[in-house]
Scaffold this active site. Sequence first.
Site, PDB file in Angstrom:
ATOM      1  N   GLU A  97     -34.715  24.129  -2.585  1.00 39.43           N
ATOM      2  CA  GLU A  97     -35.337  24.930  -3.623  1.00 39.43           C
ATOM      3  C   GLU A  97     -34.826  24.506  -4.994  1.00 39.43           C
ATOM      4  O   GLU A  97     -33.693  24.064  -5.132  1.00 39.43           O
ATOM      5  CB  GLU A  97     -35.026  26.411  -3.392  1.00 39.43           C
ATOM      6  N   CYS A 118     -32.930  24.298 -12.616  1.00 37.43           N
ATOM      7  CA  CYS A 118     -31.736  24.474 -11.795  1.00 37.43           C
ATOM      8  C   CYS A 118     -31.966  23.677 -10.516  1.00 37.43           C
ATOM      9  O   CYS A 118     -32.813  24.034  -9.702  1.00 37.43           O
ATOM     10  CB  CYS A 118     -31.561  25.963 -11.513  1.00 37.43           C
ATOM     11  N   CYS A 125     -24.679  24.124   2.128  1.00 33.65           N
ATOM     12  CA  CYS A 125     -23.422  23.944   1.413  1.00 33.65           C
ATOM     13  C   CYS A 125     -22.278  24.176   2.389  1.00 33.65           C
ATOM     14  O   CYS A 125     -22.357  25.040   3.262  1.00 33.65           O
ATOM     15  CB  CYS A 125     -23.307  24.928   0.257  1.00 33.65           C
ATOM     16  N   CYS A 129     -18.558  29.985   0.059  1.00 31.50           N
ATOM     17  CA  CYS A 129     -18.185  31.069  -0.854  1.00 31.50           C
ATOM     18  C   CYS A 129     -18.775  32.357  -0.295  1.00 31.50           C
ATOM     19  O   CYS A 129     -19.928  32.400   0.115  1.00 31.50           O
ATOM     20  CB  CYS A 129     -18.719  30.795  -2.260  1.00 31.50           C
ATOM     21  N   CYS A 132     -22.241  33.896  -1.676  1.00 33.90           N
ATOM     22  CA  CYS A 132     -23.372  33.016  -1.992  1.00 33.90           C
ATOM     23  C   CYS A 132     -24.254  32.791  -0.767  1.00 33.90           C
ATOM     24  O   CYS A 132     -23.752  32.554   0.326  1.00 33.90           O
ATOM     25  CB  CYS A 132     -22.848  31.684  -2.513  1.00 33.90           C
ATOM     26  N   SER A 204     -22.095  22.053 -12.226  1.00 37.58           N
ATOM     27  CA  SER A 204     -21.355  23.250 -11.861  1.00 37.58           C
ATOM     28  C   SER A 204     -20.639  22.986 -10.542  1.00 37.58           C
ATOM     29  O   SER A 204     -21.228  22.481  -9.594  1.00 37.58           O
ATOM     30  CB  SER A 204     -22.325  24.425 -11.710  1.00 37.58           C
ATOM     31  N   SER A 227     -17.176  27.377 -11.316  1.00 39.93           N
ATOM     32  CA  SER A 227     -17.393  28.667 -10.678  1.00 39.93           C
ATOM     33  C   SER A 227     -16.024  29.244 -10.373  1.00 39.93           C
ATOM     34  O   SER A 227     -15.422  28.916  -9.359  1.00 39.93           O
ATOM     35  CB  SER A 227     -18.222  28.488  -9.398  1.00 39.93           C
ATOM     36  N   CYS A 346     -28.984  33.068  -9.250  1.00 33.98           N
ATOM     37  CA  CYS A 346     -27.791  32.364  -8.785  1.00 33.98           C
ATOM     38  C   CYS A 346     -27.344  32.901  -7.446  1.00 33.98           C
ATOM     39  O   CYS A 346     -27.231  34.100  -7.250  1.00 33.98           O
ATOM     40  CB  CYS A 346     -26.649  32.556  -9.763  1.00 33.98           C
TER      41      CYS A 346
HETATM   42  N1  SAH Z   1     -21.517  24.715  -5.785  1.00 36.24           N
HETATM   43  C1  SAH Z   1     -21.683  24.741  -7.203  1.00 36.24           C
HETATM   44  C2  SAH Z   1     -23.122  24.932  -7.676  1.00 36.24           C
HETATM   45  C3  SAH Z   1     -23.945  26.014  -7.012  1.00 36.24           C
HETATM   46  S1  SAH Z   1     -23.611  27.689  -7.425  1.00 36.24           S
HETATM   47  C4  SAH Z   1     -20.793  25.824  -7.787  1.00 36.24           C
HETATM   48  O1  SAH Z   1     -20.170  26.542  -7.030  1.00 36.24           O
HETATM   49  O2  SAH Z   1     -20.685  25.918  -9.004  1.00 36.24           O
HETATM   50  C5  SAH Z   1     -24.175  27.992  -9.021  1.00 36.24           C
HETATM   51  C6  SAH Z   1     -23.680  29.318  -9.582  1.00 36.24           C
HETATM   52  O3  SAH Z   1     -24.205  30.447  -8.867  1.00 36.24           O
HETATM   53  C7  SAH Z   1     -22.202  29.424  -9.460  1.00 36.24           C
HETATM   54  O4  SAH Z   1     -21.567  29.919 -10.603  1.00 36.24           O
HETATM   55  C8  SAH Z   1     -22.104  30.379  -8.291  1.00 36.24           C
HETATM   56  O5  SAH Z   1     -20.873  30.850  -8.138  1.00 36.24           O
HETATM   57  C9  SAH Z   1     -23.170  31.379  -8.653  1.00 36.24           C
HETATM   58  N2  SAH Z   1     -23.497  32.370  -7.611  1.00 36.24           N
HETATM   59  C10 SAH Z   1     -23.418  32.178  -6.290  1.00 36.24           C
HETATM   60  N3  SAH Z   1     -23.766  33.316  -5.633  1.00 36.24           N
HETATM   61  C11 SAH Z   1     -24.069  34.240  -6.568  1.00 36.24           C
HETATM   62  C12 SAH Z   1     -24.518  35.591  -6.504  1.00 36.24           C
HETATM   63  N4  SAH Z   1     -24.743  36.182  -5.350  1.00 36.24           N
HETATM   64  N5  SAH Z   1     -24.750  36.241  -7.669  1.00 36.24           N
HETATM   65  C13 SAH Z   1     -24.564  35.622  -8.839  1.00 36.24           C
HETATM   66  N6  SAH Z   1     -24.150  34.348  -8.960  1.00 36.24           N
HETATM   67  C14 SAH Z   1     -23.907  33.656  -7.838  1.00 36.24           C
END
Ligand code: SAH
Length: 366
Positions: A97, A118, A125, A129, A132, A204, A227, A346
């Site tokens: 996506e 984006c 992944c 996390c 996410c 990021s 992040s 995000c």
């Molecule tokens: N792996 C990379 C890029 C993908 S995440 C990274 O971690 O930076 C891109 C952004 O989305 C990051 O800041 C991530 O932490 C945020 N994100 C992930 N899950 C989220 C959520 N449920 N609500 C808001 N932001 C989120």
Amino acid sequence: MNDSQNSKPPAIGLEKDDWIAWLEDRGEPAFRAGQILDWLFRKRVDSFDAMTNLGAGLRAALADDFRVNSLQSLTQQGSIDTTTKLLFRLHDGRYIETVVIPASPALYGEKSDRRTLCVSSQVGCAYDCRFCASGLAGFTRNLDAGEIVGQILEAERIGGERINNLVFMGMGEPLANFRNLTKAIRIINAEWGVGIGARHLTISTSGLAPQIEKLAEEPLQIRLAISLHGASDEVRETIMPVNRKYPIDRLFEALQVWRSKKNQKITFEYILIEGVNDGLDQAALLAKRARSVRAKVNLIPYNTVEGLPWKRPTPRVQEAFLGLLKSQGVQATLRREKGHDIAAACGQLRLKQETEEGIVEAPAKA
Ligand code: SAH
């Protein structure tokens, strides 16, 4: 389309030097590289047959070895706040996506003429996390350079507008796909390629310290976003397993290396999750950390993900957190959410899989 066609690499994933080498192998002059790139990136043709200043033999050789773009565009889902989520099928039947965030009229907060894309860097992944959606179904594979570049060309074709800002904040951990990422960036940045300035490219990362140091060696003035989501190891560890491998002090060593090479400000992304990382003690630590590398902080109220327990704090708690950062002299913003209603915000991007009923979300990992 048969399998052998499916597996042909996308021509938009080659750099100028790759083309020169490919042409040389066929006894063709190097200047044809410029012609091919002009057809691919300026004129945006969708077949080699359309490259009318190349001989028929060369066009056939191109079609034997490559396809123009390997992404198949499936659906476009618009959000009431004007973001659009694009779903693509890859040559091996996987899905990714991409989210288009158009220029915002003054009506939506800050007025901006940035048309942001984006992009995803991996299928799934591996970093898991806890907040996410992208990691829920695990990691499948890296995207190749052409699949990364292809997201931009397809978004521009579908939307009819040029993208002028790119964030690697879609699915995947871009720095875990270092070679393909940096190749894609060279193609995206080059005059002969997509032509987006390095200052409009943001990588990021969840904090892969050695790769941050390696990326700092790249000559381009790209931007870096971390992040962070926790200002102490104790808090960060509970939501980001990667913190056990690269604890905060190690991460900040890498950020100092980055700062010594680049003159762009680092951004910290910090999701506010109720009862997890939204306390004022974390805000005070975060302010100290941000000041140590002169980073700015982007606070993101947590976007709910189906199957995950987290919630966003109340606006009052969000404002108090922001207020503390600002009172410590840290440049900080509270992000207005985009695309929440279409799960394009995000952390809401996740793998899709096809069933007889159509496209459905992949089941969450047990
Ligand atoms: N792996 C990379 C890029 C993908 S995440 C990274 O971690 O930076 C891109 C952004 O989305 C990051 O800041 C991530 O932490 C945020 N994100 C992930 N899950 C989220 C959520 N449920 N609500 C808001 N932001 C989120």
